[in-house]
Design an enzyme around this catalytic site. Structure first.
Site, short mmCIF file in Angstrom:
data_model
loop_
_atom_site.label_atom_id
_atom_site.label_comp_id
_atom_site.label_asym_id
_atom_site.label_seq_id
_atom_site.Cartn_x
_atom_site.Cartn_y
_atom_site.Cartn_z
N GLY A 1 0.73 -1.13 -0.03
CA GLY A 1 -0.02 0.06 -0.06
C GLY A 1 0.85 1.20 0.05
O GLY A 1 1.71 1.35 -0.70
N CYS A 2 0.65 2.05 0.94
CA CYS A 2 1.24 3.50 1.08
C CYS A 2 2.56 3.26 1.51
O CYS A 2 3.63 4.09 1.01
CB CYS A 2 0.28 4.20 1.92
SG CYS A 2 -1.24 4.83 1.28
N ALA A 3 2.94 2.25 2.19
CA ALA A 3 4.18 2.21 2.72
C ALA A 3 5.24 1.52 1.67
O ALA A 3 6.63 1.58 1.71
CB ALA A 3 4.39 1.03 3.75
N ALA A 4 4.53 1.36 0.33
CA ALA A 4 5.53 0.72 -0.59
C ALA A 4 6.41 1.66 -1.06
O ALA A 4 7.52 1.36 -1.76
CB ALA A 4 4.48 0.25 -1.87
N PHE B 1 4.38 5.04 5.35
CA PHE B 1 3.66 4.25 6.11
C PHE B 1 2.41 3.48 5.54
O PHE B 1 1.81 4.02 4.62
CB PHE B 1 3.07 5.08 7.24
CG PHE B 1 3.90 5.99 8.02
CD1 PHE B 1 5.20 5.54 8.38
CD2 PHE B 1 3.57 7.38 8.08
CE1 PHE B 1 6.08 6.68 8.92
CE2 PHE B 1 4.61 8.25 8.59
CZ PHE B 1 5.81 7.79 9.05
#
Length: 391
Positions: free
Chosen positions: A137-140, A332
């Protein structure tokens, strides 16, 4: 030392404003018992405008997961090449100089990955490594930077291309009426970003260390339910409160390198929402202005998932930094996972060379032990790639 160079970022020409989002919520969910709360939460995001890969009227329809995924693939193939070419040009390398491609996306699916298509169509060498990441997700965004850094340490002198392709609007589900889903409908936007990490030379953020941190027991706080209709985003109300755990992990990474996370020159932070930024400012004891590039990204684009850190970094490039400035980059996302890295700012005149010096296949495979400890795992207008529509 590996240097993360200037990113290229593309956003679609279709936009939706905060007022349009609120009006749409009132019209579509007039009878929702928690509508006042939803409207207040959307307004509090501070997202003035978001970009959509399709016109709003089309976005609001659901032709089925198969049709949406076909569109994802078609649009990614149409838009990624120009973003990649701009990133390569900014880093002063060519496709033939790239040894690995890290491709991150959580809003569509292909097998083989889009890295295979890129190698075939965009001039990369057939022996280019592929690292597709689909489930962070956004942590990627932060994870892509860290895996690129790991590769450059394992194969000194090599170059890595990072691509983040997020069409969050393709995950809109008209029948998901929980508060978290309705908030997400007013928070996320679409974007593609790319950046090169050079194994030598280059201008930008020279990485000195990276780390991952997983918050135990939170794996269902940010999640997809995969159904016949596609990806259904689930967001727990406890997510913003995780910064009290993430902040100490960032402190630990900084301390491992003799740095103080509260006293750095720049911060490239994932803009998941205003409370995340506000809370992290408080825990790190830094002024709100320290996260100005993340806040500007959130205001002008919304949460663009894994592409956030690259847009915030692009803004930092536009503002400029003196050589030796020290900073933190952090993404994150699901897990709850934090992917963070430290780096110092370098200018291109420090090392003029930096093109690849040999075939990476001849270099040793063993990854050197990382210097950081185990952490128990985790405004300017957009730059516009040539010959493509951009807002």
């Amino acid at each position: 030392m590996a240097v993360l160079c200037r990113p290229a970022v593309w956003v679609p020409e279709n936009t939706i404003s905060m007022e349009e989002t609120l009006a749409l919520a009132r019209r579509l969910h007039a009878g929702h018992e928690r509508l006042p709360l939803v409207l207040r939460m959307i307004r509090n995001t501070g997202v003035a405008k978001r970009h959509l890969v399709q016109p709003l009227a089309v976005t609001l329809t659901h032709p089925g997961f198969e049709a949406r995924n076909r569109f994802y693939v078609r649009e990614a193939r149409a838009r990624v090449p120009d973003v990649v070419r701009e990133a390569l040009s900014s880093a002063e390398v060519t496709a033939r100089d790239i040894d690995t491609i890290v491709f991150v996306s959580c809003t569509g699916f292909t097998m083989p990955p889009l890295t295979s298509w890129m190698i075939n169509e965009l001039g990369f060498r057939p022996n280019t490594r592929q690292i597709p990441i689909a489930q962070l997700g956004c942590a990627a965004g932060g994870a892509a930077v860290n895996r690129a850094h790991d590769f450059c340490r394992a194969y000194p002198g090599s170059n890595v291309l990072i691509v983040a392709c997020e069409f969050c609007s393709l995950c809109y589900q008209p029948d998901d009426l929980d508060v978290g889903s309705l908030l997400s409908d007013g928070l996320f936007g679409d974007a593609i970003a790319a950046a090169v990490m050079r194994g030598s030379g280059g201008e930008g953020m020279e990485l000195v260390g990276n780390a991952s941190h997983l918050v135990p027991g939170t794996e269902d706080w940010i999640a997809y339910e995969v159904k016949a209709t596609g990806f259904h985003f689930r967001l727990d109300k406890r997510v913003p409160g995780t910064m009290n755990v993430i902040a100490p992990a960032l402190d630990t990474l900084a301390e491992a390198h003799g740095w103080d996370a509260t006293d750095l020159d720049f911060y490239i932070i994932h803009a998941g929402g205003p409370r995340i930024l506000d809370d992290l400012c408080g825990y790190l004891k830094v002024p709100p202005n320290a996260f100005r590039h993340s806040r500007a990204t959130l205001t002008e684009y919304g949460n663009i998932a894994s592409a956030v850190v690259f847009e915030a970094l692009r803004r930092q490039f536009a503002e400029g930094l003196p050589p030796g400035a020290r900073g933190l980059l952090a993404g994150f996302g699901p897990g709850i996972t934090a992917e963070s890295s430290l780096g110092t700012w370098v200018h291109s005149d420090r090392v003029r060379s930096g093109r690849r010096t040999g075939n990476v296949d001849a270099l040793p495979v063993q990854l050197p032990a990382p210097p950081e400890p185990d952490l128990h795992s985790e405004t300017p207008s957009p730059h516009k790639p040539k010959n493509r529509g951009s807002a």
